[in-house]
Design an enzyme around this catalytic site. Sequence first.
Site, PDB file in Angstrom:
ATOM      1  N   GLN A 283       0.824  -1.202   0.000  1.00 27.37           N
ATOM      2  CA  GLN A 283       0.000   0.000   0.000  1.00 27.37           C
ATOM      3  C   GLN A 283       0.864   1.259   0.000  1.00 27.37           C
ATOM      4  O   GLN A 283       0.358   2.364  -0.167  1.00 27.37           O
ATOM      5  CB  GLN A 283      -0.908   0.024   1.237  1.00 27.37           C
ATOM      6  CG  GLN A 283      -1.899  -1.129   1.304  1.00 27.37           C
ATOM      7  CD  GLN A 283      -2.623  -1.159   2.635  1.00 27.37           C
ATOM      8  OE1 GLN A 283      -2.106  -1.660   3.624  1.00 27.37           O
ATOM      9  NE2 GLN A 283      -3.823  -0.612   2.677  1.00 27.37           N
ATOM     10  N   ASN A 284       2.157   1.083   0.213  1.00 32.16           N
ATOM     11  CA  ASN A 284       3.062   2.216   0.346  1.00 32.16           C
ATOM     12  C   ASN A 284       3.455   2.784  -1.010  1.00 32.16           C
ATOM     13  O   ASN A 284       3.572   2.049  -1.993  1.00 32.16           O
ATOM     14  CB  ASN A 284       4.316   1.796   1.118  1.00 32.16           C
ATOM     15  CG  ASN A 284       3.993   1.309   2.512  1.00 32.16           C
ATOM     16  OD1 ASN A 284       2.943   1.654   3.060  1.00 32.16           O
ATOM     17  ND2 ASN A 284       4.868   0.515   3.090  1.00 32.16           N
TER      18      ASN A 284
ATOM     19  N   HIS B  13      -1.270   1.207  -4.624  1.00 31.19           N
ATOM     20  CA  HIS B  13      -1.667   2.604  -4.469  1.00 31.19           C
ATOM     21  C   HIS B  13      -0.786   3.554  -5.274  1.00 31.19           C
ATOM     22  O   HIS B  13      -0.769   4.757  -5.006  1.00 31.19           O
ATOM     23  CB  HIS B  13      -1.659   3.003  -2.999  1.00 31.19           C
ATOM     24  CG  HIS B  13      -2.764   2.377  -2.214  1.00 31.19           C
ATOM     25  ND1 HIS B  13      -2.762   2.307  -0.829  1.00 31.19           N
ATOM     26  CD2 HIS B  13      -3.918   1.776  -2.611  1.00 31.19           C
ATOM     27  CE1 HIS B  13      -3.866   1.692  -0.421  1.00 31.19           C
ATOM     28  NE2 HIS B  13      -4.577   1.367  -1.482  1.00 31.19           N
TER      29      HIS B  13
ATOM     30  N   CYS C  65      -4.957  12.538 -20.486  1.00 33.08           N
ATOM     31  CA  CYS C  65      -4.899  11.420 -21.435  1.00 33.08           C
ATOM     32  C   CYS C  65      -4.512  10.091 -20.795  1.00 33.08           C
ATOM     33  O   CYS C  65      -4.557   9.056 -21.452  1.00 33.08           O
ATOM     34  CB  CYS C  65      -3.931  11.752 -22.572  1.00 33.08           C
ATOM     35  SG  CYS C  65      -2.173  11.741 -22.106  1.00 33.08           S
TER      36      CYS C  65
ATOM     37  N   CYS D 215       2.244  17.305 -20.052  1.00 27.89           N
ATOM     38  CA  CYS D 215       2.314  15.862 -20.280  1.00 27.89           C
ATOM     39  C   CYS D 215       3.207  15.607 -21.497  1.00 27.89           C
ATOM     40  O   CYS D 215       3.027  16.243 -22.543  1.00 27.89           O
ATOM     41  CB  CYS D 215       0.911  15.322 -20.529  1.00 27.89           C
ATOM     42  SG  CYS D 215       0.874  13.624 -21.170  1.00 27.89           S
TER      43      CYS D 215
ATOM     44  N   CYS E 180       0.526  14.376 -24.484  1.00 19.79           N
ATOM     45  CA  CYS E 180      -0.484  15.258 -25.077  1.00 19.79           C
ATOM     46  C   CYS E 180      -0.149  16.738 -24.947  1.00 19.79           C
ATOM     47  O   CYS E 180      -0.805  17.569 -25.573  1.00 19.79           O
ATOM     48  CB  CYS E 180      -1.859  14.970 -24.479  1.00 19.79           C
ATOM     49  SG  CYS E 180      -2.064  15.521 -22.756  1.00 19.79           S
TER      50      CYS E 180
ATOM     51  N   SER F 183      -3.179  -1.111   9.153  1.00 19.38           N
ATOM     52  CA  SER F 183      -4.170  -0.781  10.178  1.00 19.38           C
ATOM     53  C   SER F 183      -5.419  -1.640  10.077  1.00 19.38           C
ATOM     54  O   SER F 183      -6.152  -1.794  11.045  1.00 19.38           O
ATOM     55  CB  SER F 183      -4.571   0.694  10.062  1.00 19.38           C
ATOM     56  OG  SER F 183      -5.254   0.920   8.836  1.00 19.38           O
TER      57      SER F 183
ATOM     58  N   ALA G 273       8.181  -3.853  13.306  1.00 18.86           N
ATOM     59  CA  ALA G 273       8.386  -4.596  12.065  1.00 18.86           C
ATOM     60  C   ALA G 273       9.822  -5.080  11.921  1.00 18.86           C
ATOM     61  O   ALA G 273      10.065  -6.179  11.415  1.00 18.86           O
ATOM     62  CB  ALA G 273       8.001  -3.729  10.866  1.00 18.86           C
TER      63      ALA G 273
END
Length: 232
Positions: free
Chosen positions: A88-89, A106, A117, A133, A136, A174, A216
């Site tokens: 998710q990081n 994510h 575009c 961009c 485009c 979480s 962790a």
Amino acid sequence: MARIVILTGAGISAESGIRTFRASDGLWEEHRIEDVATPEGFARNPELVHRFYNARRAAAAAAAPNAAHQALAALEADGRHTVLVVTQNVDDLHERAGTQNLIHMHGTLAGALCAGCGHRWPAPTQMQVTDPCPACGKPKTRPDIVWFGEMPYRMEEIWAALRQADLFVSIGTSGNVYPAAGFVADAMHAGVPTLELNLDPSAGTRMFDAARHGPATQVVPGWVHEMLARDR
């Protein structure tokens, strides 16, 4: 050879100095998430959103992978299991630790996206509202980040991997943000064993077959060491 799907959240990068979003106060780095992490916020004030993600990009570049990132990379490199890390990081600490089979559900700070575009390209260190961009030419550059209210990337691939897994492990999450918070239920319904590794019990901790709680950098290397020692 076991097929292991690992979900990682902000908790795995916290000990590298990447601050986590705390839903309890509705703030992320002192900003309301509605202002910096929604399409509506970007439409209201794109300058603010670009400043916010430019700062996040700089913070991620200054951080280093920790022992938890390195342990997961070692598990994959060992080769005795097929490992898919779904994160998710939006930082690149997994890549810098050596993980190769990785899905950024994510998006990533390293990417830029044209809101006009849909073209994608590597993000510069500093992004501006006026950046055109490359495809485009329109000044509709935004971070290639999945904001609240948008669909995460590669979901069909993730769900397929979950159904075929021999083990699902959730690290540093979480359990409040969907669809990732529902992965444990998806795995459970498919008959896949589940394990939570988290600093504290998550919102869905009761759904896991087993759980280990602590930093962790301690619980993840400990689990990986046991996996590798058991398979010798």
